[in-house]
Design an enzyme around this catalytic site. Structure first.
Site, PDB file in Angstrom:
ATOM      1  N   ASP A   1      -5.663  -3.457   0.671  1.00 36.41           N
ATOM      2  CA  ASP A   1      -4.254  -3.113   0.913  1.00 36.41           C
ATOM      3  C   ASP A   1      -3.613  -3.824   2.121  1.00 36.41           C
ATOM      4  O   ASP A   1      -2.921  -3.180   2.925  1.00 36.41           O
ATOM      5  CB  ASP A   1      -4.112  -1.591   1.099  1.00 36.41           C
ATOM      6  CG  ASP A   1      -4.508  -0.796  -0.155  1.00 36.41           C
ATOM      7  OD1 ASP A   1      -4.940  -1.411  -1.136  1.00 36.41           O
ATOM      8  OD2 ASP A   1      -4.389   0.443  -0.118  1.00 36.41           O
TER       9      ASP A   1
ATOM     10  N   HIS B   1       6.738   8.158  -7.019  1.00 40.31           N
ATOM     11  CA  HIS B   1       5.313   8.533  -7.097  1.00 40.31           C
ATOM     12  C   HIS B   1       5.049   9.896  -6.458  1.00 40.31           C
ATOM     13  O   HIS B   1       5.715  10.273  -5.476  1.00 40.31           O
ATOM     14  CB  HIS B   1       4.463   7.464  -6.401  1.00 40.31           C
ATOM     15  CG  HIS B   1       2.998   7.628  -6.629  1.00 40.31           C
ATOM     16  ND1 HIS B   1       2.138   8.075  -5.650  1.00 40.31           N
ATOM     17  CD2 HIS B   1       2.259   7.429  -7.743  1.00 40.31           C
ATOM     18  CE1 HIS B   1       0.911   8.129  -6.160  1.00 40.31           C
ATOM     19  NE2 HIS B   1       0.954   7.748  -7.414  1.00 40.31           N
TER      20      HIS B   1
ATOM     21  N   HIS C   1       6.293   3.871  -0.275  1.00 34.02           N
ATOM     22  CA  HIS C   1       5.622   2.636   0.152  1.00 34.02           C
ATOM     23  C   HIS C   1       5.012   1.938  -1.053  1.00 34.02           C
ATOM     24  O   HIS C   1       4.685   2.572  -2.050  1.00 34.02           O
ATOM     25  CB  HIS C   1       4.517   2.939   1.190  1.00 34.02           C
ATOM     26  CG  HIS C   1       3.393   3.734   0.616  1.00 34.02           C
ATOM     27  ND1 HIS C   1       3.453   5.108   0.473  1.00 34.02           N
ATOM     28  CD2 HIS C   1       2.197   3.367   0.096  1.00 34.02           C
ATOM     29  CE1 HIS C   1       2.346   5.547  -0.082  1.00 34.02           C
ATOM     30  NE2 HIS C   1       1.554   4.516  -0.338  1.00 34.02           N
TER      31      HIS C   1
ATOM     32  N   LYS D   1      -3.890  -0.149  -7.814  1.00 38.04           N
ATOM     33  CA  LYS D   1      -4.251   1.270  -7.842  1.00 38.04           C
ATOM     34  C   LYS D   1      -3.050   2.091  -7.398  1.00 38.04           C
ATOM     35  O   LYS D   1      -2.171   1.574  -6.696  1.00 38.04           O
ATOM     36  CB  LYS D   1      -5.439   1.530  -6.922  1.00 38.04           C
ATOM     37  CG  LYS D   1      -5.134   1.149  -5.474  1.00 38.04           C
ATOM     38  CD  LYS D   1      -6.340   1.283  -4.594  1.00 38.04           C
ATOM     39  CE  LYS D   1      -6.003   0.977  -3.160  1.00 38.04           C
ATOM     40  NZ  LYS D   1      -5.041   1.892  -2.539  1.00 38.04           N
TER      41      LYS D   1
ATOM     42  N   CYS E   1      -7.450   4.371   2.692  1.00 33.32           N
ATOM     43  CA  CYS E   1      -7.929   3.551   1.578  1.00 33.32           C
ATOM     44  C   CYS E   1      -9.240   2.832   1.870  1.00 33.32           C
ATOM     45  O   CYS E   1     -10.074   2.683   0.973  1.00 33.32           O
ATOM     46  CB  CYS E   1      -6.840   2.597   1.132  1.00 33.32           C
ATOM     47  SG  CYS E   1      -5.457   3.518   0.387  1.00 33.32           S
TER      48      CYS E   1
HETATM   49  C1  VGL Z   1      -2.872   4.062   2.044  1.00 30.75           C
HETATM   50  C2  VGL Z   1      -1.747   6.014   2.439  1.00 30.75           C
HETATM   51  C3  VGL Z   1      -1.104   5.911   1.236  1.00 30.75           C
HETATM   52  C4  VGL Z   1      -3.846   3.056   2.532  1.00 30.75           C
HETATM   53  C5  VGL Z   1      -2.244   3.942   0.820  1.00 30.75           C
HETATM   54  O1  VGL Z   1      -3.813   1.892   2.084  1.00 30.75           O
HETATM   55  O2  VGL Z   1      -4.679   3.423   3.400  1.00 30.75           O
HETATM   56  N1  VGL Z   1      -2.624   5.107   2.828  1.00 30.75           N
HETATM   57  N2  VGL Z   1      -1.362   4.874   0.406  1.00 30.75           N
HETATM   58 ZN    ZN Z   2      -0.227   4.617  -1.351  1.00 37.60          ZN
END
Ligand code: VGL
Ligand code: ZN
Length: 210
Positions: free
Chosen positions: A15, A59, A88, A113, A158
């Site tokens: 991410d 979402h 986000h 994802k 994540c």
């Molecule tokens: C993430 C919060 C929501 C991450 C993704 O990439 O850690 N955190 N979505």
């Molecule tokens: Zn997220």
């Protein structure tokens, strides 16, 4: 510990997207500091896979989808507790794109994802219902890959959930700590490291990768 990457190792880059970088909608403090480290690590690994948080508008993990709630509130959903986030990584937006400074042209696979409107997915392996798989474990097995080295954002969400699922799926798993940065909301970072240690994930630094 000095570790020389082997042909059956994987660098799993989690991410590294604009919404998690300074100025993004869910900015992780100092998140951009991981990019040069990840670029350097990428040159040492034959196998690189990236995950991409990829939510539809509206979402279920967005606070904006739950009137009366604010970002970082914790609510109960059918699949378990859910932290609510600012909107986000919405599909097709700039915030969902990978940082342009990432230099991983040899990355072999991108796992998206979080595209299920009603279930979140921190992990690159399965959704937060702990049942619906992304296919990544099957990919690693079919490719004959054994060890997984996890980097990226965010350490306590994540990255941690991905590493926990990697070790649970039977892969020897490492987190390269200095190539991650954390959100650290309500003690989440301490809890993540405790869970990771208990699960047998090894915590290393970039300097240990030869
Ligand atoms: C993430 C919060 C929501 C991450 C993704 O990439 O850690 N955190 N979505
Ligand atoms: Zn997220």
């Amino acid at each position: 510990m000095a570790i020389t990457p082997r042909p059956d190792d994987l660098l799993l880059v989690v991410d590294v997207q604009y919404d998690f970088l300074p100025g993004g909608n869910l900015a992780v403090a100092d998140g951009d500091a991981v990019i040069p480290l990840i670029n350097g690590l990428g040159r040492k690994f034959t196998n690189v896979v990236m995950t991409q948080d990829w939510h539809p508008a509206g979402h279920i993990s967005f606070a904006s989808s739950h009137p009366g709630h604010a970002p970082f509130d914790l609510i109960d959903l059918p699949y378990g507790p859910q932290v609510l986030w600012p909107d986000h990584c919405v599909q097709g937006t700039h915030g969902g794109e990978f940082a342009e400074e990432l230099d991983l042209p040899h990355a072999q696979l991108i796992i998206r994802k979080g595209y299920n409107p009603s279930v979140d997915s921190y992990s690159g392996f399965q959704e937060a219902d702990r049942t619906t798989k992304t296919g990544l474990a099957g990919y690693l097995r079919e490719r004959g890959l054994g060890r997984v080295f996890v980097v990226g954002l965010a350490t306590d969400f994540c990255v941690a959930w991905t590493a926990l699922d990697a070790v649970a799926a039977g892969f020897e798993t490492f987190i390269i700590e200095d190539a991650t940065r954390a959100i650290d909301s309500n003690g989440s970072l301490d809890k993540a490291w405790a869970d990771l240690g208990a699960a047998g994930v090894t915590r290393i630094t970039t300097g240990e990768i030869a």
